[in-house]
Design a protein around this motif. Structure first.
Motif, PDB file in Angstrom:
ATOM      1  N   ASN A  53     -46.066  51.104  25.504  1.00  0.00           N
ATOM      2  CA  ASN A  53     -45.253  50.630  26.613  1.00  0.00           C
ATOM      3  C   ASN A  53     -46.056  49.525  27.290  1.00  0.00           C
ATOM      4  N   ASN A  55     -47.409  46.691  29.718  1.00  0.00           N
ATOM      5  CA  ASN A  55     -47.455  46.477  31.152  1.00  0.00           C
ATOM      6  C   ASN A  55     -46.947  45.067  31.464  1.00  0.00           C
ATOM      7  N   THR A  56     -45.705  44.966  31.917  1.00  0.00           N
ATOM      8  CA  THR A  56     -45.101  43.652  32.145  1.00  0.00           C
ATOM      9  C   THR A  56     -45.516  43.059  33.485  1.00  0.00           C
ATOM     10  N   TYR A  57     -46.244  43.815  34.297  1.00  0.00           N
ATOM     11  CA  TYR A  57     -46.838  43.212  35.495  1.00  0.00           C
ATOM     12  C   TYR A  57     -48.057  42.394  35.100  1.00  0.00           C
ATOM     13  N   ARG A  60     -46.643  38.765  32.141  1.00  0.00           N
ATOM     14  CA  ARG A  60     -45.376  38.358  32.758  1.00  0.00           C
ATOM     15  C   ARG A  60     -44.390  37.760  31.760  1.00  0.00           C
ATOM     16  N   GLY A 101     -34.694  48.389  30.318  1.00  0.00           N
ATOM     17  CA  GLY A 101     -34.827  48.364  31.768  1.00  0.00           C
ATOM     18  C   GLY A 101     -36.187  47.808  32.159  1.00  0.00           C
ATOM     19  N   SER A 102     -36.983  48.618  32.847  1.00  0.00           N
ATOM     20  CA  SER A 102     -38.319  48.184  33.275  1.00  0.00           C
ATOM     21  C   SER A 102     -39.365  48.428  32.204  1.00  0.00           C
ATOM     22  N   ASN A 103     -38.973  49.029  31.085  1.00  0.00           N
ATOM     23  CA  ASN A 103     -39.915  49.329  30.009  1.00  0.00           C
ATOM     24  C   ASN A 103     -39.790  48.319  28.869  1.00  0.00           C
TER      25      ASN A 103
END
Length: 364
Positions: A53, A55-57, A60, A101-103
């Motif tokens: 998974n 980390n899209t923080y 970017r 979604g956020s993943n």
């Protein structure tokens, strides 16, 4: 949906249709969450994959990142049919990711192996150098214009220095007056630290496909022989300089203390580790290096160390906004450790250059 169900769903989207057996969390790096997902083949043989998974923080532009990874891994795979390579699985529409979604998920082959965070065995260091050198050579014929610069200016040392100067001028945390000595040292070596950036801008150093995170724990080793099996963690693969990969590997592996050691005056280059890594790396790369690359390879170690010191110090002055800290002075400790290492590199530069020249001659 619980994690077990989610990992099964993601695996199916990556077209893994075997009998599902479950998963195990894997501690791999500090950014992404990683799982070993286990299946049973029709003939009864177990088979595992790694699902991450992302980390899209921290990353970017995860789509651009995965496009880079897909291009370089498939390039290497085509050149090495039948050999062990890193392979990312594709969905039915040929994507190497599942955005949920956020993943943001990805799946790669699982390679039974061991990794090392710290190394005392010089043969392991030599093997790691050879692995990163081979990675460079496998991609020597890859068109860098096909890659996205996922972290713009990542090793633009001029820009890193400009950021430090802005931080000192803004002095958001009021700490600048406490670190005048560190600021003064880094500014005194600015032109030397920026030499690789300046040479590249002048067209004297070629851009290549670089890994940009050449820590030894990003190499998988055979548990029995300690031979390097594969280079992993390609999240920062993008155009860069040969010295970026060599210099950062030395900065991390050849320091006699950890990069946040409070006894920062003990930071210095372990020349045995330097020599071992250089032997492995240059045995693979020497034939393809330009003369300017050879001339600046030892210097690259100082460059990468000074550059990181500017980043730690700027973050300390800004109030610890970027790097995770465990104490109020953590970034300052890191800064001082990198500065001590950089000073030792300057003292040992003639010896380091001699080792590089010897390794290049031996490889040719």
């Amino acid at each position: 949906m619980d994690l077990n169900e989610k990992l099964l769903e993601v695996s199916r989207l990556f077209r893994i249709d075997y009998e599902y057996l479950g998963f195990e969390p894997i501690q791999m790096g500090n950014v992404n969450r990683t799982y070993k997902v286990n299946f049973l083949l029709p003939e009864g043989t177990p088979k595992s994959f790694l699902v991450q998974n992302v980390n899209t923080y921290a990353f970017r532009n995860p789509v651009g990142l995965m496009e880079n990874i897909d291009k370089v891994t498939e390039h290497i795979r085509r050149k090495k049919p039948g050999q062990l390579t890193l392979h990312f699985h594709h969905t039915a529409d040929r994507k190497t990711y599942v955005a949920d979604g956020s993943n943001f998920w990805r799946m790669t082959n699982y390679v039974p192996s061991v990794t090392y965070d710290t190394v005392t065995d010089l043969q392991v260091v030599r093997n790691a150098g050879a692995a990163f050198g081979q990675f460079q050579m496998d991609l020597a014929d890859f068109d860098i214009h096909e890659l996205t610069e996922t972290i713009p200016g990542f090793h633009n040392t001029r820009s890193r220095y400009e950021a430090l100067i802005r931080s000192v001028e803004a002095n958001k945390s009021g700490r600048a007056s406490q670190v005048r000595e560190e600021i003064d040292f880094l500014l005194s070596v600015q032109d030397l630290a920026c030499k690789l950036t300046d040479l590249q801008r002048a067209g004297q150093l070629p851009l290549r496909v670089t890994h940009n995170d050449t820590k030894i724990n990003n190499v998988l080793f055979d548990p029995q022989t300690n031979e390097a099996k594969i280079v992993i963690d390609l999240d920062t693969v993008m155009p860069g300089l040969m010295g970026h990969d060599f210099g950062d590997a030395i900065r991390f592996a050849a320091n006699k203390v950890e990069e946040d050691c409070p006894d920062f005056e003990k930071a210095q280059v372990d020349m045995d580790v330097f020599r071992a890594f250089a032997e492995g790396f240059l045995a693979k790369t020497a034939a393809g290096l330009t003369e300017t690359e050879v001339d600046t390879l030892a210097l690259s170690c100082f460059v990468l160390t000074a550059e990181l010191a500017t980043r730690f110090l700027a973050d300390y002055i800004d109030g610890d906004l970027y790097f995770k800290v465990l104490s109020p002075e953590h970034n300052l400790v890191r800064t001082r450790c990198q500065i001590a290492l950089a000073k030792d590199m300057l003292k040992k530069m003639p010896e380091m250059e001699q080792v590089v020249r010897h390794c290049v001659a031996a490889a040719k």
